[in-house]
Design an enzyme around this catalytic site. Structure first.
Site, PDB file in Angstrom:
ATOM      1  N   CYS B  64      -7.045   5.775  -3.115  1.00  0.00           N
ATOM      2  CA  CYS B  64      -6.439   4.571  -3.689  1.00  0.00           C
ATOM      3  C   CYS B  64      -6.781   4.440  -5.170  1.00  0.00           C
ATOM      4  O   CYS B  64      -7.325   3.436  -5.602  1.00  0.00           O
ATOM      5  CB  CYS B  64      -6.788   3.311  -2.918  1.00  0.00           C
ATOM      6  SG  CYS B  64      -8.330   3.289  -2.042  1.00  0.00           S
ATOM      7  N   CYS B 551     -12.197   4.595   4.750  1.00  0.00           N
ATOM      8  CA  CYS B 551     -12.184   5.447   3.581  1.00  0.00           C
ATOM      9  C   CYS B 551     -13.406   5.054   2.804  1.00  0.00           C
ATOM     10  O   CYS B 551     -13.466   3.984   2.230  1.00  0.00           O
ATOM     11  CB  CYS B 551     -10.932   5.213   2.758  1.00  0.00           C
ATOM     12  SG  CYS B 551     -10.928   6.127   1.231  1.00  0.00           S
ATOM     13  N   CYS B 554     -14.620   5.547  -2.107  1.00  0.00           N
ATOM     14  CA  CYS B 554     -15.170   4.941  -3.317  1.00  0.00           C
ATOM     15  C   CYS B 554     -16.653   5.203  -3.293  1.00  0.00           C
ATOM     16  O   CYS B 554     -17.405   4.804  -4.155  1.00  0.00           O
ATOM     17  CB  CYS B 554     -14.939   3.445  -3.398  1.00  0.00           C
ATOM     18  SG  CYS B 554     -13.476   2.849  -2.629  1.00  0.00           S
TER      19      CYS B 554
END
Lengths: 159, 572
Positions: B64, B551, B554
């Site tokens: 993202c 996810c 990051c």
């Protein structure tokens, strides 16, 4: 990815550097792309791409190339700055320790090979120390490898 | 009998999440979620020009990227009091929508479908019957028997060539897989179609952002030069391309993704009562139709729901020191004011304090600190974030597009509205959101074209671009919604450079460890009560965790030379 490509699909050579520039030497693949850009004199059918931490979005340029040179960092235990040139046939041929840098690299390679009609792939893997610190910039060993890899690529492609 | 199951890693995409689940008599009794997200981004950003922050934060994640750039630009604009021009807001919305549609579809086929679809069973499917089934579900053209026979053959030869690809790491043949071979073949065929299609859609990012991956953003607007006639600008030809990519996206979602989602879900309706977890939902919202400064204009509304009470939507304020706070009671950090307090991100501290076992290890010490993720709370409540939260807030706020489509899905599956609070509901909400967002994307595109035709081409607001126009100190928050949930960046600017920068990312909300009061976060809570037929093959746990679209990218995660993930990262 540039938009106006004077050279049509499937006839380009893609030089793709990947890695996380926020993780020190993990960004060495991207540094090779930046270095090649600085040197200039890039033939019209060669595309330089900073793949960064991009994952599935890289499928498009990878699929549209007829030949691909991938540049990435690897934590294979060799002395930092060691360069290996590999010719993988499948995703499983890639070193397991190709660094992760937040990129879904294994998934990207799996789907790349699954979709078929893959171009010829050459991988330049640059050994880095492991683990890496959160840091912007390269170690002396990785920085020294950058022009060497760039020169080898230029020699291989004849520019 | 009690078993402790450890799943590490959980993410199908590379990521770093470990789940430890205690299973008794075939049911999960307790669960612990550990992530190795170490945030050190402020170390890199401190002292830099705030206008450059987006370019760094964009690289924390490969999935993202654009939303981090957006949150970063907004945090600086908020701090300095900048409003972006209307066209800039539209372009940002288009980038946002393109990312959602691509990411949700990739999540469904690439990351989640294989929890429900048995790819090995597909090899037994009858291509003629699959073709009939496909044509009964959708007008999507790639549906003749020859096509399905070719897909079968292709995957067979892929495996026979010694490659594993999507066949690796599956629990194929597990009795929890319930789809007939033909549905499995249909889904795998569409998985391939989805991969081909998604790589086209993301060209929208290259057109507006100049490049991909990591498209360009700009504090104060977007770096787009519109000129319908000019060769090197974003001209009519390129905009026509965007328009056709948007139409293709709507077609793909309506003819492939949604029919597949409904067909697969109809075999797994029992999952409409499993995996609900927390009863609180948080959405920062996004897609302004007037401006980012006016949340009442967001198509994805902002708000919080407590105790599943859809009759009351609570206001959310990212700057209020009493609302969003991060705890570290069970995280490998230390706070200068003691580890029991919660800190608002403006006061956030990132001091590492690893006290866990030396890897490799069997089990985490879950009584103490056991994760690199901090534990965010909203008014001290544990909150779920993501598509389900966004759709519930939109539904409760009366968004007609969302209400209508949720109604259609519930009716087609013949499940009650309470089925939304589940693993199935989470996966269905993502589908609903994809379809409404694809249509909204078309609306934003039409608005942009209208503006351009009226001669309105401004994309940048130069006010406060020059640092000498800035105050000595400023603070701002940039809120958005990553595909997998609420995302915000908090920035403090002092003497024209970054003084502090904190990210609170969606997976911190969902995947974090318990808080100081012992309250579980979303993953841990959602697993309680999940049936596990075979502790050696806990596909049921993956279904619920993957329904959140985990996810931890990051995060910073690293692999040892054997490809195994390690948990300790060195910092200087």
């Amino acid at each position: 990815m540039t938009l106006d490509r004077s050279v049509s699909s499937k006839s380009r050579i893609l030089i793709l550097g990947i890695g996380n520039t926020l993780l020190g030497d993990e960004g060495v693949g991207v540094a090779v792309i930046d270095h090649l850009k600085t040197l200039g004199n890039i033939p019209g059918d060669v595309e330089l791409l900073d793949g960064g931490t991009g994952s599935m979005v890289l499928l498009e340029p990878m699929r549209e190339a007829r030949r691909m040179i991938l540049v990435d960092a690897t934590a294979d235990g060799s002395p930092p700055g060691t360069i290996h040139r590999l010719v993988p046939r499948f995703s499983t041929d890639f070193p397991p320790s190709l660094t992760a840098h937040d990129i879904g690299l294994r998934d990207l390679l799996d789907t790349f090979y699954l979709l078929g009609e893959t171009p010829e792939v050459v991988l330049y893997a640059i050994s880095i120390r492991f683990p890496q610190e959160i840091n912007f910039g390269l170690s002396a060993e990785a920085a020294a490898a950058v022009p060497r890899v760039a020169d080898q690529i230029r020699l291989e492609l004849g520019f | 009998m009690s078993n402790r199951i450890v799943i590490d890693p959980v993410t199908r995409i590379e990521g770093h999440l470990r789940i430890e689940a205690v299973v008794e008599n075939g049911v999960v009794k307790d669960a612990f979620s550990a992530g190795t997200m170490v945030r050190g981004i402020e170390k890199i950003l401190k002292g830099r020009d705030p206008r450059d922050a987006w370019a760094f934060t964009e690289r924390v994640c490969g999935v993202c990227t654009t939303v981090h750039a957006l949150a970063s630009c907004r945090s600086v604009e908020d701090a300095l009091g900048i409003t972006v021009p209307k066209n800039a807001e539209l372009v940002r919305n288009l980038m946002f929508c393109a990312q959602y549609v691509q990411d949700h579809v990739v999540h469904f086929y690439h990351l989640h479908a294989l929890d429900w679809v048995d790819v090995v069973s597909m090899l037994k499917a009858d291509p003629v019957a699959t073709s009939k089934l496909a044509q009964s579900l959708s007008p999507w053209p790639k549906s003749n028997p020859g096509h399905f026979a070719a897909v079968q053959k292709r995957l067979k030869s892929f495996v026979e060539s010694g490659q594993l690809g999507i066949f690796a790491n599956g629990y194929w043949g597990h009795k929890a897989y319930k789809l007939p071979p033909e549905v499995n073949l249909l889904a795998v065929s569409h998985y391939l179609d989805a991969l081909e299609w998604q790589k086209e859609l993301v060209k929208i990012h290259a057109i507006f952002g100049g490049k991909n991956p990591h498209p360009n953003y700009l504090v104060g607007g977007v770096p787009c030069s519109f000129n319908l006639e000019e060769l090197n600008a974003i001209n009519t030809e390129r905009l026509t391309h965007v328009g056709s990519l948007i139409n293709d996206a709507i077609t793909f979602v309506e003819q492939v993704y949604i029919p597949d989602l409904l067909a697969i879900a109809s075999f797994y309706k029992d999952w409409g009562a499993i995996g609900g977890g927390l009863q609180n939902y948080l959405a920062y919202g996004d897609l302004p139709t007037r401006s980012y400064g006016d949340p009442s204009s967001f198509l994805l509304p902002r708000g919080a729901i407590l105790n599943r009470n859809l009759n009351e939507i609570h206001e959310v304020n990212g700057k209020d020191a009493n609302e969003i706070k991060e705890y570290i009671s069970h995280s490998w950090y230390q706070y200068s004011g003691g580890d029991g307090v919660g800190l608002h991100p403006f006061k956030g501290e990132t001091e590492f304090n690893y006290t866990g076992p030396k890897p490799p290890y069997e089990q985490l010490d879950v009584g103490g600190k056991y994760s690199w993720l901090k534990t965010p709370r909203w008014k001290d409540h544990a909150m779920e974030v993501g598509p389900l939260s966004r759709m519930l807030v939109a539904y409760a706020k009366g968004n007609t597009d969302v209400k209508e489509l949720v109604g259609v899905v519930l009716k087609k599956l013949d499940v009650p509205v309470t089925a939304l609070f589940s693993t199935l509901g989470r996966t269905a909400a993502r589908g609903v959101e994809t379809q409404v967002v694809a249509h909204w994307m078309k609306g934003f595109f039409d608005d942009l074209i209208t503006n351009l035709k009226n001669g309105e081409t401004k994309t940048f607001n130069p006010i406060r671009w020059e640092p000498d126009t800035w105050p000595a100190t400023a603070e701002g928050v940039g809120m958005t919604e990553a595909p997998r949930g609420a995302l915000a960046h908090w920035i403090s600017i002092k003497d024209r450079v970054i003084d502090n920068y904190q990210l609170v990312v969606p997976s911190t909300w969902n995947a974090s460890p318990r808080d100081a009061k012992g309250q579980r976060s979303a993953y841990e809570e959602a697993l309680i009560g999940t049936p596990v037929a075979n502790v050696e093959q806990p596909v049921e746990i993956l279904r619920t965790i993957h329904s959140f679209d985990p996810c931890i990218a990051c995060a910073v995660h690293l692999y040892d030379p054997e490809g195994k993930q390690v948990h300790q990262i060195q910092f200087s």
